[in-house]
Structures are given as structure tokens and as C-alpha cells.
Enzyme design. Structure first.
Site, mmCIF file in Angstrom:
data_model
loop_
_atom_site.group_PDB
_atom_site.id
_atom_site.type_symbol
_atom_site.label_atom_id
_atom_site.label_comp_id
_atom_site.label_asym_id
_atom_site.label_seq_id
_atom_site.Cartn_x
_atom_site.Cartn_y
_atom_site.Cartn_z
ATOM 1 N N TYR A 154 0.495 -1.315 -0.130
ATOM 2 C CA TYR A 154 -0.047 0.037 0.065
ATOM 3 C C TYR A 154 0.894 1.184 -0.112
ATOM 4 O O TYR A 154 0.624 1.949 0.852
ATOM 5 C CB TYR A 154 -0.842 -0.074 1.264
ATOM 6 C CG TYR A 154 -2.002 0.639 1.159
ATOM 7 C CD1 TYR A 154 -3.080 0.728 0.485
ATOM 8 C CD2 TYR A 154 -2.326 1.510 2.458
ATOM 9 C CE1 TYR A 154 -4.419 1.354 0.464
ATOM 10 C CE2 TYR A 154 -3.567 2.390 2.813
ATOM 11 C CZ TYR A 154 -4.455 2.244 1.702
ATOM 12 O OH TYR A 154 -5.560 2.975 1.863
ATOM 13 N N HIS A 180 -2.171 7.591 -2.487
ATOM 14 C CA HIS A 180 -3.383 6.738 -2.625
ATOM 15 C C HIS A 180 -4.127 6.344 -1.037
ATOM 16 O O HIS A 180 -5.164 6.603 -0.770
ATOM 17 C CB HIS A 180 -3.063 5.239 -3.291
ATOM 18 C CG HIS A 180 -3.884 4.311 -3.141
ATOM 19 N ND1 HIS A 180 -5.263 4.257 -3.901
ATOM 20 C CD2 HIS A 180 -4.163 3.027 -2.501
ATOM 21 C CE1 HIS A 180 -5.937 3.212 -3.626
ATOM 22 N NE2 HIS A 180 -5.068 2.411 -2.572
ATOM 23 N N GLU A 229 -7.070 -1.749 -9.934
ATOM 24 C CA GLU A 229 -5.905 -0.766 -9.081
ATOM 25 C C GLU A 229 -4.319 -1.071 -9.810
ATOM 26 O O GLU A 229 -4.103 -2.157 -10.218
ATOM 27 C CB GLU A 229 -5.702 -1.275 -7.651
ATOM 28 C CG GLU A 229 -6.823 -1.029 -6.580
ATOM 29 C CD GLU A 229 -6.428 -1.434 -5.412
ATOM 30 O OE1 GLU A 229 -5.588 -2.137 -4.930
ATOM 31 O OE2 GLU A 229 -7.224 -0.404 -4.365
ATOM 32 N N GLU A 265 -1.049 -1.194 -10.568
ATOM 33 C CA GLU A 265 0.081 -1.461 -9.848
ATOM 34 C C GLU A 265 1.377 -2.128 -10.484
ATOM 35 O O GLU A 265 1.119 -2.574 -11.629
ATOM 36 C CB GLU A 265 -0.233 -2.521 -8.535
ATOM 37 C CG GLU A 265 -1.548 -2.172 -7.689
ATOM 38 C CD GLU A 265 -1.401 -2.919 -6.520
ATOM 39 O OE1 GLU A 265 -0.739 -3.662 -6.194
ATOM 40 O OE2 GLU A 265 -2.664 -2.849 -5.895
ATOM 41 N N ASP A 270 -4.680 -5.096 -9.621
ATOM 42 C CA ASP A 270 -5.568 -5.605 -8.216
ATOM 43 C C ASP A 270 -7.000 -5.160 -8.379
ATOM 44 O O ASP A 270 -7.528 -4.214 -7.801
ATOM 45 C CB ASP A 270 -4.583 -5.015 -7.122
ATOM 46 C CG ASP A 270 -5.362 -5.683 -5.872
ATOM 47 O OD1 ASP A 270 -5.891 -6.835 -5.995
ATOM 48 O OD2 ASP A 270 -5.363 -4.914 -4.831
ATOM 49 N N LYS A 299 -10.921 -8.408 -3.018
ATOM 50 C CA LYS A 299 -9.831 -8.613 -3.817
ATOM 51 C C LYS A 299 -8.964 -10.091 -4.323
ATOM 52 O O LYS A 299 -8.532 -9.820 -5.178
ATOM 53 C CB LYS A 299 -8.607 -8.107 -2.899
ATOM 54 C CG LYS A 299 -8.899 -6.796 -2.215
ATOM 55 C CD LYS A 299 -8.342 -5.688 -3.137
ATOM 56 C CE LYS A 299 -8.105 -4.533 -2.326
ATOM 57 N NZ LYS A 299 -7.523 -3.287 -3.278
HETATM 58 CA CA CA Z 1 -4.016 -3.154 -4.166
#
Ligand code: CA
Length: 460
Positions: free
Chosen positions: A162, A167, A232, A234, A266, A286
Site C-alpha cells: 500500500y 493513494h 488498481e 500496480e 489488483d 480482492k
Molecule cells: Ca492493491
């Protein structure tokens, strides 16, 4: 240029020379993601499973074939390597690893082997190869267009961090306006253990998940298709050599334990997440799918794009000593641009090109990849070759660098306009999300990570 094992990820060497070209012409185009300075690894499907390969321009070199033709027999160690580790033995291990159906064994070999293979691949694919060698190697070169790519590694464990403070602050502000960033954030690279079984390779469609959601605090929850499906943006990093259970990896060694990076999406069901995430963190919101690019760009290929770690604003605490050293401070960041593109079913019907929703940069992460890895192993947790660590959503300070719809539409309160007149708060069925990543730096060849694509299918 100097090149040493302990700073292998940081110092450019002769393999990054921008003047190097390949006899595979498509690799020499200025916009190519896969010039000879890159050489990312992947695995393509064969009748018997898969072959390890390396991307070059719009083609691949089949390393399984190259190994069986004897093209990888003469790996040379760099100065001093012979005394450290017999070159024949090293070559033998690289040969064996190139014959396997995933990258795990190659990942386990470590930076000396990775560098030796990289130099040999440059000899095979470089313009200096003579006609005879080109013919031999040419028999192992295939166009990418005809290949089905597989997951590059067996991913035993997946952890998602994270690491973007932008974010974390944006999301925190939505859920806890009075207290957006929790007090641990600037001390701990926050993460959670994800699910490896549902990681899929780019191009695999993603089914909208169903789950428990609760629209109002006055009503009981319901079970049904997620109405707030999100992506997401990433970057993933693959662990190379792991550590024994109980033995931490110090920050100074952490870089040498990273094999390379891929693109990661994600996928996240925000309505399920909101209802389930307390007190233990993300779960079914998730773990229904995470997509990765088929190509793994090595840390050595990224050397010219290393930058200082994120500059902490004045007043922020310094990282604790186990997460802090001069090398990480000076070179821990990576100048890697990330872009996210959306195309709706209607846009594709009307031949409207995908719309770029965001552009950010990995250098904006509050924590470096090495800090995440060192922290992960700091309690003695054993990481293994092929484990995947996600960076967390890559968002920067600017609004157009926000890496998910939750932030971009501010939880759906500021819908995005698409060129068809459609709007988006969250993803609709038929939407296709494509993430790209590339690195550019003055005096070096541009390299890219390819792309990571996923099309949303309706819930069952
Ligand atoms: Ca994530």
C-alpha cells in the site's frame, strides 16, 4: 562502467549501451518496449506445457530451444566470478533453468547467473552476431503474435502493499475524513497477504464477482454482483533468491533478491471491501482475480532508470534503521511511467480508441521495493523464488495520476465522461482495462514492460 554484485541493480553497465542494436529489426524502433537493452522474460504455451523465452522487438527467443541447440553453453562469468563460483557449474544451472516450464529456477539462481545470461542473450541477438550465428539463433526466434503467453512463474505466495502515500491519504480521506492517514503508515510498509491462486496472465477475462454488500447502515447486507468493481494500477515484483525461515533479509541485500518487475492489476470490489474489510483487512473484495503482464523486466534492465527514494516531506519521521541505508536512499526509486487505458464495449463498437484515464510514476511510492521486501522478511518470514509482491495502487499527487476509479471518481461522486457520452463511476461489463509501463532516461534506450489487459465479463 563499474558493476558489482552488491549494487547490481543500481549501476548501468555495457549491456545498457544505447548504441547496441539487434538483428531483429523491430527491436530497434525507438518506441519499442523490447529493445536489446531490455530482454524481459516470459513463458509461452507449448503442447507440453511451456517454454521460457525472452522478448526482443515483436518476437521472442525461445530459451528452451536455444539451450538445446547449445547456444547457452558458453556463459562467461564477470571478473572474479570464476573464483566465487565455478563458471561451468553456473552455466549448467542456467542451462537447466532455461529448460523448465516456469521462471522459478532461473529466479532462484541470483544476480550473477542473471547477468551472465543477459550478456549471452545480447551476444546472440546483437547486431555483432555473424551470419552463421544469426542463422542458428534465428531458428529459435518466433513472432510474438502467434504465441499464447502463460503466467511467467509458479507464484507460491502473493503479498500486496500500500506504498503510495497519495493513494493511502485519498482513500483514508473518503473513509475517515478526520484521520485519513493512520499513525503507522510512515513507519511500516503496510501490506496484506493476497491470494496466489487467482492471479491470471494479461488477456484473461475477469468475471464480475458476487458477494456481500450493504448499501445502508439501516439495512441488512445483500448477496449479489458487485456494483462497484474497480481496478488498481500496480507494479508487481518477483522475488529471486529467497531466505530461510527465521532469517531476515537485510535492506542492503534486498535489491539482489528481486528478480524483476511486471505490471499488476489488483481488481477490487469496493462495495464488498467496504463491508468486509474491518477488522482483518481485504478478503473476497480482492481475491477473485489479479492480472499480471506476461513479461518480467529484470532489475538489471531497470538500472539506468534508478532514482532516489521518495523524498519524505519535512516533518515526516525517518524510516527505522532496518529500513534505511544510503544506497536505498540514493537509488531505491525507479523512474517507471505507468498508464491506464479504458475502452468500453460501445467505444470498441464505434472504433473509438481507448481513453487514457491516468498516468503516474513508480518513483512516487513512499516505500521502495527493497524496503517492502526487507520489511516482509524482517520477522523471519521466508520468501521464495517466484513470490509476488505488489506495490499497491500507484497514485501520485496530481489528480490525473490516480491509479484507481475509487480515487479518480472520488467514490463515484465525480463520474468520468467517455467519448461515447457514457459515464463511469466504476467498471461496467464489457469494459477493458489496459495498463502499460515504460522507462525513459536521457542517454539510454527506452524500455517497456508491455501491457496488462483484462476484459470484464458479467457476473454468473
Ligand atoms: Ca492493491
Amino acid at each position: 562502467m563499474s558493476f558489482s554484485a552488491d549494487s547490481s541493480s543500481y549501476a548501468p553497465n555495457q549491456t545498457h549501451d544505447p548504441k547496441l542494436t539487434s538483428w531483429v529489426d523491430s527491436a530497434n524502433l525507438p518506441e519499442a518496449d523490447f529493445p536489446i537493452q531490455n530482454l524481459p522474460y516470459g513463458v509461452f504455451a507449448t503442447a507440453n506445457g511451456g517454454h521460457i523465452c525472452v522478448a526482443i522487438g515483436n518476437s521472442v527467443l525461445d530459451l528452451h530451444a536455444a539451450a538445446s541447440f547449445g547456444l547457452l553453453d558458453e556463459l562467461d562469468g564477470r571478473d572474479g566470478l570464476e573464483e566465487l563460483d565455478g563458471c561451468d557449474e553456473l552455466g549448467e544451472r542456467v542451462l537447466n533453468a532455461c529448460g523448465e516450464v516456469t521462471l522459478n529456477s532461473l529466479m532462484a539462481l541470483g544476480p550473477d547467473a542473471w547477468s551472465a545470461l543477459r550478456r549471452q542473450l545480447q551476444r546472440l541477438l546483437g547486431s555483432r552476431a555473424d551470419a552463421n550465428l544469426r542463422q542458428l539463433v534465428g531458428d529459435c526466434v518466433l513472432p510474438q503474435a502467434g504465441l499464447q503467453m502463460l503466467l511467467p512463474a509458479h507464484i507460491g505466495d502473493y503479498t500486496d502493499f500500500y506504498a503510495s502515500v497519495f493513494h493511502a491519504t485519498n482513500v483514508g480521506r473518503m473513509f475517515r475524513p478526520e484521520n485519513p492517514l493512520l499513525p503507522n503508515y510512515k513507519y511500516i510498509p503496510i501490506g496484506y497477504h493476497g491470494r496466489a491462486s487467482s492471479i491470471v496472465v494479461s488477456g484473461t477475462p475477469v468475471r464480475r464477482p458476487s458477494g456481500q454488500t450493504r448499501d445502508s447502515a439501516e439495512q441488512p447486507p445483500e448477496f449479489g454482483p458487485s456494483k462497484r468493481l474497480d481496478y488498481e494500477l500496480e507494479i508487481g515484483c518477483f522475488v529471486g533468491q529467497g531466505n530461510a525461515l527465521g532469517e531476515p533479509i537485510p535492506l542492503a541485500k534486498a535489491e539482489t533478491r528481486i528478480f524483476g518487475v511486471c505490471i499488476l492489476n489488483d481488481w477490487s470490489a469496493r462495495d464488498m471491501q467496504t463491508w468486509e474489510y474491518q477488522p482483518l483487512g481485504p478478503f473476497l473484495a480482492k481475491n477473485f482475480a489479479s492480472s499480471i503482464s506476461p513479461w518480467v523486466v529484470t532489475m538489471e534492465a531497470l538500472a539506468p532508470f534508478r532514482v532516489p527514494a521518495f523524498a519524505r516531506p519535512e516533518g515526516d519521521p525517518a524510516p527505522l534503521p532496518y529500513l534505511s541505508d544510503a544506497n536505498n536512499h540514493d537509488h531505491g526509486g525507479i523512474n517507471l511511467t505507468v498508464e491506464l487505458w479504458l475502452s468500453s464495449a460501445k467505444m470498441r463498437q464505434e472504433n473509438i480508441p481507448a481513453l487514457r484515464l491516468s498516468r503516474g510514476n513508480l518513483r512516487d511510492l513512499y516505500w521502495t521495493l527493497a524496503q517492502m521486501l526487507a520489511h516482509h522478511a524482517s520477522n523471519g518470514c521466508n520468501l521464495r523464488p517466484g513470490d509476488l509482491l505488489g506495490s499497491g495502487t500507484v497514485s501520485g499527487e496530481a489528480k490525473d495520476s490516480r491509479g484507481c476509479l475509487l480515487e479518480l471518481t472520488w467514490r463515484g461522486t465525480e463520474p468520468l465522461a467517455l467519448p461515447t457520452g457514457e459515464t463511469r463511476k466504476f467498471l461496467q461489463d464489457g469494459d477493458e482495462v489496459t495498463i502499460r509501463a515504460y522507462a525513459e532516461s536521457e542517454g539510454f534506450r527506452r524500455i517497456g514492460c508491455g501491457e496488462c489487459r483484462g476484459l470484464i465479463l458479467p457476473a454468473l
